[in-house]
Design a protein around this motif. Structure first.
Motif, PDB file in Angstrom:
ATOM      1  N   HIS A   1       0.827  -1.203   0.000  1.00 31.23           N
ATOM      2  CA  HIS A   1       0.000   0.000   0.000  1.00 31.23           C
ATOM      3  C   HIS A   1       0.868   1.262   0.000  1.00 31.23           C
ATOM      4  N   VAL A   2       1.839   1.297   0.894  1.00 29.55           N
ATOM      5  CA  VAL A   2       2.710   2.484   0.970  1.00 29.55           C
ATOM      6  C   VAL A   2       3.531   2.620  -0.310  1.00 29.55           C
ATOM      7  N   PHE A   3       4.020   1.498  -0.838  1.00 32.68           N
ATOM      8  CA  PHE A   3       4.741   1.523  -2.115  1.00 32.68           C
ATOM      9  C   PHE A   3       3.885   2.149  -3.204  1.00 32.68           C
ATOM     10  N   SER A   4       2.604   1.768  -3.261  1.00 34.58           N
ATOM     11  CA  SER A   4       1.723   2.297  -4.303  1.00 34.58           C
ATOM     12  C   SER A   4       1.475   3.791  -4.119  1.00 34.58           C
ATOM     13  N   LEU A   5       1.396   4.242  -2.860  1.00 35.84           N
ATOM     14  CA  LEU A   5       1.182   5.672  -2.607  1.00 35.84           C
ATOM     15  C   LEU A   5       2.399   6.495  -3.007  1.00 35.84           C
ATOM     16  N   VAL A   6       3.586   5.986  -2.705  1.00 40.78           N
ATOM     17  CA  VAL A   6       4.814   6.703  -3.067  1.00 40.78           C
ATOM     18  C   VAL A   6       4.890   6.887  -4.578  1.00 40.78           C
ATOM     19  N   HIS A   7       4.611   5.819  -5.331  1.00 42.75           N
ATOM     20  CA  HIS A   7       4.654   5.913  -6.788  1.00 42.75           C
ATOM     21  C   HIS A   7       3.485   6.727  -7.336  1.00 42.75           C
ATOM     22  N   ASP A   8       2.326   6.616  -6.705  1.00 41.60           N
ATOM     23  CA  ASP A   8       1.153   7.367  -7.146  1.00 41.60           C
ATOM     24  C   ASP A   8       1.399   8.871  -7.030  1.00 41.60           C
ATOM     25  N   ASP A   9       2.041   9.289  -5.939  1.00 41.51           N
ATOM     26  CA  ASP A   9       2.344  10.713  -5.755  1.00 41.51           C
ATOM     27  C   ASP A   9       3.288  11.218  -6.844  1.00 41.51           C
TER      28      ASP A   9
ATOM     29  N   MET B   1       3.493   9.977  -9.986  1.00 39.81           N
ATOM     30  CA  MET B   1       2.744  10.041 -11.250  1.00 39.81           C
ATOM     31  C   MET B   1       1.775  11.217 -11.283  1.00 39.81           C
ATOM     32  N   ASP B   2       1.149  11.510 -10.119  1.00 42.78           N
ATOM     33  CA  ASP B   2       0.182  12.604 -10.069  1.00 42.78           C
ATOM     34  C   ASP B   2       0.839  13.962  -9.850  1.00 42.78           C
ATOM     35  N   GLY B   3       2.127  13.956  -9.482  1.00 44.38           N
ATOM     36  CA  GLY B   3       2.814  15.214  -9.207  1.00 44.38           C
ATOM     37  C   GLY B   3       2.330  15.882  -7.931  1.00 44.38           C
ATOM     38  N   ASP B   4       1.807  15.079  -6.990  1.00 43.81           N
ATOM     39  CA  ASP B   4       1.286  15.657  -5.749  1.00 43.81           C
ATOM     40  C   ASP B   4       2.437  16.064  -4.823  1.00 43.81           C
ATOM     41  N   PRO B   5       2.470  17.333  -4.394  1.00 45.17           N
ATOM     42  CA  PRO B   5       3.575  17.787  -3.536  1.00 45.17           C
ATOM     43  C   PRO B   5       3.386  17.465  -2.060  1.00 45.17           C
ATOM     44  N   ALA B   6       2.149  17.144  -1.650  1.00 48.27           N
ATOM     45  CA  ALA B   6       1.894  16.912  -0.229  1.00 48.27           C
ATOM     46  C   ALA B   6       0.877  15.802  -0.050  1.00 48.27           C
ATOM     47  N   ARG B   7       0.973  15.128   1.091  1.00 51.36           N
ATOM     48  CA  ARG B   7      -0.003  14.104   1.492  1.00 51.36           C
ATOM     49  C   ARG B   7      -0.211  14.252   2.992  1.00 51.36           C
ATOM     50  N   ARG B   8      -1.470  14.439   3.369  1.00 44.88           N
ATOM     51  CA  ARG B   8      -1.806  14.649   4.773  1.00 44.88           C
ATOM     52  C   ARG B   8      -1.015  15.788   5.394  1.00 44.88           C
ATOM     53  N   GLY B   9      -0.824  16.852   4.617  1.00 46.25           N
ATOM     54  CA  GLY B   9      -0.172  18.035   5.132  1.00 46.25           C
ATOM     55  C   GLY B   9       1.339  17.970   5.221  1.00 46.25           C
ATOM     56  N   ARG B  10       1.934  16.889   4.713  1.00 46.30           N
ATOM     57  CA  ARG B  10       3.392  16.757   4.758  1.00 46.30           C
ATOM     58  C   ARG B  10       3.923  16.555   3.342  1.00 46.30           C
ATOM     59  N   PRO B  11       5.163  16.972   3.070  1.00 46.95           N
ATOM     60  CA  PRO B  11       5.719  16.783   1.719  1.00 46.95           C
ATOM     61  C   PRO B  11       5.749  15.298   1.347  1.00 46.95           C
ATOM     62  N   THR B  12       5.406  15.000   0.105  1.00 44.48           N
ATOM     63  CA  THR B  12       5.502  13.626  -0.369  1.00 44.48           C
ATOM     64  C   THR B  12       6.973  13.244  -0.518  1.00 44.48           C
ATOM     65  N   VAL B  13       7.235  11.944  -0.650  1.00 41.12           N
ATOM     66  CA  VAL B  13       8.622  11.467  -0.670  1.00 41.12           C
ATOM     67  C   VAL B  13       9.394  12.077  -1.832  1.00 41.12           C
TER      68      VAL B  13
ATOM     69  N   THR C   1     -10.215  15.055   5.478  1.00 42.77           N
ATOM     70  CA  THR C   1      -9.635  14.455   4.274  1.00 42.77           C
ATOM     71  C   THR C   1      -8.146  14.704   4.124  1.00 42.77           C
ATOM     72  N   GLY C   2      -7.660  15.797   4.723  1.00 42.52           N
ATOM     73  CA  GLY C   2      -6.254  16.153   4.540  1.00 42.52           C
ATOM     74  C   GLY C   2      -5.985  16.830   3.209  1.00 42.52           C
ATOM     75  N   LYS C   3      -7.067  17.108   2.454  1.00 39.66           N
ATOM     76  CA  LYS C   3      -6.924  17.775   1.163  1.00 39.66           C
ATOM     77  C   LYS C   3      -7.721  19.081   1.174  1.00 39.66           C
ATOM     78  N   PRO C   4      -7.272  20.113   0.440  1.00 39.92           N
ATOM     79  CA  PRO C   4      -8.048  21.349   0.380  1.00 39.92           C
ATOM     80  C   PRO C   4      -9.404  21.113  -0.261  1.00 39.92           C
TER      81      PRO C   4
END
Length: 274
Positions: A25-33, A35-47, A177-180
């Motif tokens: 699950h965590v592996f998929s989130l790291v790669h998903d961020d 691919m999506d170019g997401d800079p943050a997850r739950r208010g913290r910088p993505t890996v 949600t942790g998202k705007p």
């Protein structure tokens, strides 16, 4: 967790499955961020944002390798790895479809239809929840029929979770949600409420299509989605997925406490502060 079928099996047999699935699950989130170019997850910088794309890819790969190693060392290693690899194949297929949806138009013959989205959600999100339920049963000594039933239930739960998550992405409380607010609309994501609204015969659907094609104001789009029935249709579909999960669980002999916990989870999935 399981009843007489797993009599004598260690109560902690499912812990290894839980660890392996969480690593995936965590592996998929790291790669998903990435691919999506997401800079943050739950208010913290993505890996990838904190350490760079290369280190993030390697971190995800390392988590995946640990998941495989964790299951390979169990007595049911070959069968457990087969379940995991099937779920991973579906997850990759779902992620690929999700990426392709972004390039398709909002309207017309090439538009993304709600049934296509549900298939994507079952692969991208449902497959991993199905794997989580099935692996725990497998390592606990359950027979194939029980393992398969829990896999089916988990897939339906995952689809319901994704659809409700889409609703929260438009109307959810950022503190939860942790998202705007309106994050998914700003990112132009083709989520289930949007697709359901666009297929509505109500006048608001036409206005919504025009607004989306012109990159209009997210707050106005959210109001039109609700007027066109996108929110209610999405929640109704999520409830039907939960009903399907309950039907899959009906013939599974679970211990009382485990059955209660699973049914609490079913109720929570369609509630989630909506």
């Amino acid at each position: 967790m399981l009843g007489a079928e797993a009599a004598g099996a260690p109560g902690r047999a499912g812990v290894t499955a839980a660890v392996a699935v969480e690593l995936v699950h965590v592996f998929s989130l790291v790669h998903d961020d990435i691919m999506d170019g997401d800079p943050a997850r739950r208010g913290r910088p993505t890996v990838w944002k904190a350490y760079g794309t290369g280190p993030a890819v390697l971190a995800g790969d390392g988590l995946f390798a640990l998941a495989v190693q964790t299951l390979a060392e169990t007595a049911a290693g070959p069968e457990a790895l087969r379940l995991l690899s099937t779920a991973l194949g579906d997850l990759v297929r779902g992620q690929a479809d999700d990426l392709l949806f972004a390039s398709r138009p909002w309207t017309g013959p090439r538009r993304v239809r709600p049934e296509e989205y549900r298939a994507m959600a079952e692969h991208k999100t449902g497959a991993l929840l199905g794997c989580a339920a099935a692996l725990g049963a497998l390592l606990g000594g359950a027979p194939p029929a029980t393992v398969a039933a829990l896999d089916r239930a988990g897939r339906q739960l995952g689809t319901a979770f994704q659809i409700v998550d889409d609703v929260l992405g438009i109307w959810g409380d950022p503190e939860v949600t942790g998202k705007p607010v309106h994050a998914d609309l700003r990112e132009r994501k083709k989520t289930y409420p949007v697709l359901a609204a666009l297929g509505s015969p109500l006048p608001a659907a036409g206005r919504l299509a025009t607004l989306l094609e012109s990159a209009g104001e997210p707050a106005e789009a959210a109001a039109l989605i609700e007027k066109a029935g996108g929110r209610s249709v999405a929640l109704s579909r999520a409830r039907r997925c939960v009903d399907s999960a309950e039907a899959a669980l009906a013939g599974v002999p679970l211990e009382g406490r485990a059955a209660g916990e699973l049914r609490s989870l079913l109720a929570f999935l369609v509630r989630r502060d909506l």
